[in-house]
Design an enzyme around this catalytic site. Structure first.
Site, PDB file in Angstrom:
ATOM      1  N   GLY A  53       0.819  -1.213   0.000  1.00  0.00           N
ATOM      2  CA  GLY A  53       0.000   0.000   0.000  1.00  0.00           C
ATOM      3  C   GLY A  53       0.841   1.246   0.000  1.00  0.00           C
ATOM      4  CB  SER A  56      -2.511   6.175  -1.635  1.00  0.00           C
ATOM      5  OG  SER A  56      -3.052   4.965  -1.115  1.00  0.00           O
ATOM      6  N   GLY A  57      -1.628   7.510   0.938  1.00  0.00           N
ATOM      7  CA  GLY A  57      -1.807   7.627   2.376  1.00  0.00           C
ATOM      8  C   GLY A  57      -0.524   7.468   3.166  1.00  0.00           C
ATOM      9  N   GLY A  59       1.151   4.756   3.699  1.00  0.00           N
ATOM     10  CA  GLY A  59       2.107   3.898   3.017  1.00  0.00           C
ATOM     11  C   GLY A  59       3.013   4.677   2.089  1.00  0.00           C
ATOM     12  CB  SER A 182      -6.905  -0.210  13.347  1.00  0.00           C
ATOM     13  OG  SER A 182      -8.007   0.592  13.723  1.00  0.00           O
ATOM     14  CE1 TYR A 228      -9.065  -1.440   8.423  1.00  0.00           C
ATOM     15  CE2 TYR A 228      -9.524  -0.744  10.673  1.00  0.00           C
ATOM     16  CZ  TYR A 228      -8.758  -0.664   9.528  1.00  0.00           C
ATOM     17  OH  TYR A 228      -7.675   0.180   9.486  1.00  0.00           O
TER      18      TYR A 228
END
Length: 354
Positions: A53, A56-57, A59, A182, A228
């Site tokens: 990843g 983007s973000g 990563g 998370s 998640y």
């Protein structure tokens, strides 16, 4: 109610710890620290990093900072065009940067195997950092072609398989594994619509496909059900299991929580509500560069004695006790064995848990 109380106590303690750490210099990072700040104090010019990843973000920010420090960076991207563009963007910002992008679909075991082979062939040696960063959130209510619930496979099983395939290269380089988890691990069972403590056994593992519906959280807030949190809990337990299996001087493993970070995965979330759960004086949301600091810290700077820990960005890159949702340390060997079976691997070496 128990989960809500645990969460309230966690944040009360977090606020106290932040104030204490502000008076000392032993925290892994400070409130305003960025990934670039972490890299600035390191020499990683001969290191090889793999970032899933990384297009983007957070990563992307991890990949950018590691490349800025001189590391060779391999990006894994579900969108090949996007990944190539991200690698080129980094090279444009940092002339001479060594960055390549490879196609990676974590929802396909075949794709993970191909990616691992390509990375190992391209690097030609050891891998110093594996940042298992990529993930999806929304409940798509479907199974993958491999037969697993898609969020569970993309977030957990795909990364488990990738880690196993790259372990020889990690051992060769005295590498680090960083699983990006998370804080939704704290409400994982409720968020999926399962009973509290749902991970006390393997009745809900691997997780079933759940239909799209809303669940009511302990504070009365309604939100779409998702697995998640459970997948992210498994990443935490995976890091703990790796730390038991591997000599930390050869492979160290960490799970991290970046706090609430302003990235594409948070679009549509209730920003005000989420930010209120972070104790002051933490900024909320963190910028992607600030959120990425904890991944870079664990990948390149944290003491190997912290291997197996759950490292919190909110606590300035320091350990935090996760909510295990009924999962116990005694279950780690069986989780590892089952995970090997789920991804189609066999236990090639005697158990190292004894």
């Amino acid at each position: 109610m128990a989960a809500a109380l645990v969460r309230q106590l966690r944040f009360a303690l977090a606020g106290l710890l932040v104030l204490v750490r502000q008076a000392h210099s032993d925290a892994g990072c400070q409130i305003e620290t960025t990934a670039d700040d972490i890299v600035a104090g390191l020499d990683i010019r001969d290191k090889v990093a793999v970032v899933t990843g990384g297009d983007s973000g957070m990563g992307y920010e991890v990949a950018l900072s590691l490349a800025r420090g001189g590391a060779t960076v391999c990006i894994g991207s579900h969108n090949e065009t996007k990944g190539t563009a991200a690698a080129q963007k980094i090279i444009d910002k940092i002339p001479g940067a060594k960055v390549r992008s490879f196609s990676l679909d974590l929802g396909s075991f075949s794709s993970v195997r191909t990616f691992a082979t390509q990375v190992r062939e391209s690097t030609g040696g050891g891998i110093h950092m594996l940042i298992n960063n990529a993930g999806i959130y929304d409940n798509e209510a479907k199974a993958t072609a491999d037969g697993f619930e898609v969020i569970f496979q993309v977030n957990y099983l795909g990364h488990f398989l990738l880690t196993e395939l790259l372990l020889p290269a990690l051992r060769q380089a005295k590498g680090r594994v960083v699983n990006v988890a998370s804080e939704q691990e704290g409400v994982a069972c409720r968020l999926a619509g399962f009973p509290d403590g749902c991970l006390h056994g393997f009745d809900y593992l691997p997780v079933p496909v759940i239909p799209k519906h809303n669940v009511t959280m302990a504070d009365g807030f309604s939100m779409p059900a998702t697995t998640y949190g459970i997948a992210k809990t498994m990443l935490i337990e995976h890091a703990a299991a790796l730390a038991l299996r591997e000599d930390p001087s050869k492979v160290a493993a960490f799970a991290i929580t970046p706090g609430y970070v302003n990235t594409s995965i948070t679009i549509g979330d209730n920003v005000t509500r989420r930010c209120l759960t972070q104790p002051p004086p933490n900024p909320c949301p963190f910028t992607p560069q600030e959120g990425a600091a904890v991944s870079v810290y664990c990948a390149a700077a944290a003491a190997e004695s912290l291997s197996g820990s759950y490292i919190s960005r909110v606590l300035e890159c320091s350990p935090q006790e996760p909510v295990h949702n009924g999962f116990t340390r005694a279950m780690l060997p069986e989780l590892y064995s089952r995970s090997l079976q789920w991804v189609g691997l066999s236990e090639e070496e005697p158990s190292l848990f004894a």
